[in-house]
Scaffold this motif. Sequence first.
Motif, mmCIF file in Angstrom:
data_model
loop_
_atom_site.group_PDB
_atom_site.id
_atom_site.type_symbol
_atom_site.label_atom_id
_atom_site.label_comp_id
_atom_site.label_asym_id
_atom_site.label_seq_id
_atom_site.Cartn_x
_atom_site.Cartn_y
_atom_site.Cartn_z
ATOM 1 N N TYR A 1 46.695 42.974 27.265
ATOM 2 C CA TYR A 1 45.416 43.582 27.585
ATOM 3 C C TYR A 1 45.506 44.356 28.880
ATOM 4 O O TYR A 1 46.105 43.896 29.839
ATOM 5 N N ASN A 2 44.864 45.497 28.913
ATOM 6 C CA ASN A 2 44.879 46.326 30.106
ATOM 7 C C ASN A 2 43.662 46.023 30.975
ATOM 8 O O ASN A 2 42.560 45.828 30.471
ATOM 9 N N ILE A 3 43.879 45.968 32.264
ATOM 10 C CA ILE A 3 42.779 45.879 33.219
ATOM 11 C C ILE A 3 42.468 47.307 33.638
ATOM 12 O O ILE A 3 43.300 47.993 34.214
ATOM 13 N N GLU A 4 41.258 47.761 33.299
ATOM 14 C CA GLU A 4 40.838 49.121 33.631
ATOM 15 C C GLU A 4 40.659 49.278 35.132
ATOM 16 O O GLU A 4 41.068 50.271 35.723
ATOM 17 N N SER A 5 40.022 48.294 35.758
ATOM 18 C CA SER A 5 39.907 48.288 37.212
ATOM 19 C C SER A 5 39.763 46.854 37.690
ATOM 20 O O SER A 5 39.326 45.973 36.957
ATOM 21 N N LEU A 6 40.153 46.660 38.949
ATOM 22 C CA LEU A 6 40.142 45.336 39.547
ATOM 23 C C LEU A 6 39.777 45.492 41.014
ATOM 24 O O LEU A 6 40.423 46.254 41.733
ATOM 25 N N THR A 7 38.713 44.807 41.439
ATOM 26 C CA THR A 7 38.367 44.782 42.857
ATOM 27 C C THR A 7 38.284 43.323 43.279
ATOM 28 O O THR A 7 37.813 42.475 42.521
ATOM 29 N N VAL A 8 38.766 43.051 44.462
ATOM 30 C CA VAL A 8 38.748 41.683 44.965
ATOM 31 C C VAL A 8 38.608 41.713 46.484
ATOM 32 O O VAL A 8 39.212 42.560 47.144
ATOM 33 N N ALA A 9 37.773 40.815 46.996
ATOM 34 C CA ALA A 9 37.574 40.715 48.444
ATOM 35 C C ALA A 9 36.991 39.347 48.766
ATOM 36 O O ALA A 9 36.373 38.714 47.907
ATOM 37 N N PRO A 10 37.191 38.883 50.000
ATOM 38 C CA PRO A 10 36.591 37.604 50.400
ATOM 39 C C PRO A 10 35.065 37.662 50.321
ATOM 40 O O PRO A 10 34.465 38.732 50.457
ATOM 41 N N THR A 11 34.442 36.500 50.138
ATOM 42 C CA THR A 11 32.985 36.395 50.119
ATOM 43 C C THR A 11 32.505 35.961 51.500
ATOM 44 O O THR A 11 33.282 36.004 52.458
ATOM 45 N N ASP A 12 31.272 35.494 51.578
ATOM 46 C CA ASP A 12 30.761 34.971 52.845
ATOM 47 C C ASP A 12 31.507 33.703 53.260
ATOM 48 O O ASP A 12 31.511 33.324 54.414
ATOM 49 N N ASP A 13 32.175 33.068 52.303
ATOM 50 C CA ASP A 13 33.047 31.917 52.569
ATOM 51 C C ASP A 13 34.481 32.443 52.551
ATOM 52 O O ASP A 13 34.979 32.854 51.500
ATOM 53 N N PRO A 14 35.193 32.466 53.678
ATOM 54 C CA PRO A 14 36.528 33.065 53.729
ATOM 55 C C PRO A 14 37.571 32.372 52.845
ATOM 56 O O PRO A 14 38.625 32.935 52.579
ATOM 57 N N SER A 15 37.279 31.181 52.344
ATOM 58 C CA SER A 15 38.231 30.494 51.467
ATOM 59 C C SER A 15 38.049 30.891 50.002
ATOM 60 O O SER A 15 38.812 30.478 49.136
ATOM 61 N N VAL A 16 37.020 31.722 49.728
ATOM 62 C CA VAL A 16 36.698 32.131 48.357
ATOM 63 C C VAL A 16 36.660 33.650 48.282
ATOM 64 O O VAL A 16 36.091 34.317 49.141
ATOM 65 N N SER A 17 37.266 34.204 47.232
ATOM 66 C CA SER A 17 37.200 35.642 46.968
ATOM 67 C C SER A 17 36.401 35.889 45.704
ATOM 68 O O SER A 17 36.354 35.043 44.809
ATOM 69 N N ARG A 18 35.780 37.057 45.636
ATOM 70 C CA ARG A 18 35.088 37.477 44.417
ATOM 71 C C ARG A 18 35.913 38.590 43.802
ATOM 72 O O ARG A 18 36.295 39.543 44.473
ATOM 73 N N MET A 19 36.182 38.451 42.520
ATOM 74 C CA MET A 19 36.970 39.431 41.790
ATOM 75 C C MET A 19 36.099 40.034 40.690
ATOM 76 O O MET A 19 35.374 39.306 40.010
ATOM 77 N N THR A 20 36.139 41.334 40.562
ATOM 78 C CA THR A 20 35.447 42.021 39.477
ATOM 79 C C THR A 20 36.511 42.730 38.645
ATOM 80 O O THR A 20 37.271 43.551 39.164
ATOM 81 N N ILE A 21 36.551 42.375 37.362
ATOM 82 C CA ILE A 21 37.534 42.936 36.441
ATOM 83 C C ILE A 21 36.791 43.738 35.382
ATOM 84 O O ILE A 21 35.848 43.236 34.771
ATOM 85 N N VAL A 22 37.219 44.970 35.165
ATOM 86 C CA VAL A 22 36.686 45.779 34.082
ATOM 87 C C VAL A 22 37.807 45.973 33.083
ATOM 88 O O VAL A 22 38.926 46.363 33.433
ATOM 89 N N THR A 23 37.509 45.645 31.822
ATOM 90 C CA THR A 23 38.495 45.779 30.765
ATOM 91 C C THR A 23 37.811 46.289 29.511
ATOM 92 O O THR A 23 36.578 46.336 29.438
#
Length: 165
Positions: free
Chosen positions: A28-50
């Motif tokens: 499967y191809n990932i069309e786009s992927l964004t990832v960055a830390p949240t307000d909690d530095p031990s947790v990241s939020r990832m947004t995947i478009v496929t």
Amino acid sequence: MRRIISLLLENEPGALSRVAGLFSARGYNIESLTVAPTDDPSVSRMTIVTDGESSTLEQIVKQLNKLVDVIKLMDITDGEHLDRELMLVKVRATSGSARDEVERLTRAFAARIVEITRQSVVVEVTGNNDKLRGFLDVLESGSLIEVVRSGPCAISRGGKSLRLT
């Protein structure tokens, strides 16, 4: 079928690789992927478009939920949501009339000129996929030099949220 999947995951080395590996293992191809830390530095939020068949995407979501690094996951495609993307566009503009046309388009799309040189103009456009595609479609043929896109960041509307608590 285009899907937007948001997930919270542990902000640790290798977590991104394991998530991307699930897509790769299934061809499967990932069309786009964004990832960055949240307000909690031990947790990241990832947004995947496929893009793909719903049955295969269901399997990928199930497998993502089993990963140790994944804390919480939400497919936000079907619910009401907002998504925005950043695009930088370098446009050939060597004459005054070409610059005027770029400025006119920039105003029409509520964009922003971030750099002007003798040969080109760099425009920053933010919005959803349709708006960005529309901006590219109206540029004069042959004037486009370079395009850089961030991929969308997305968030659910209303009371629904993707949070640890």
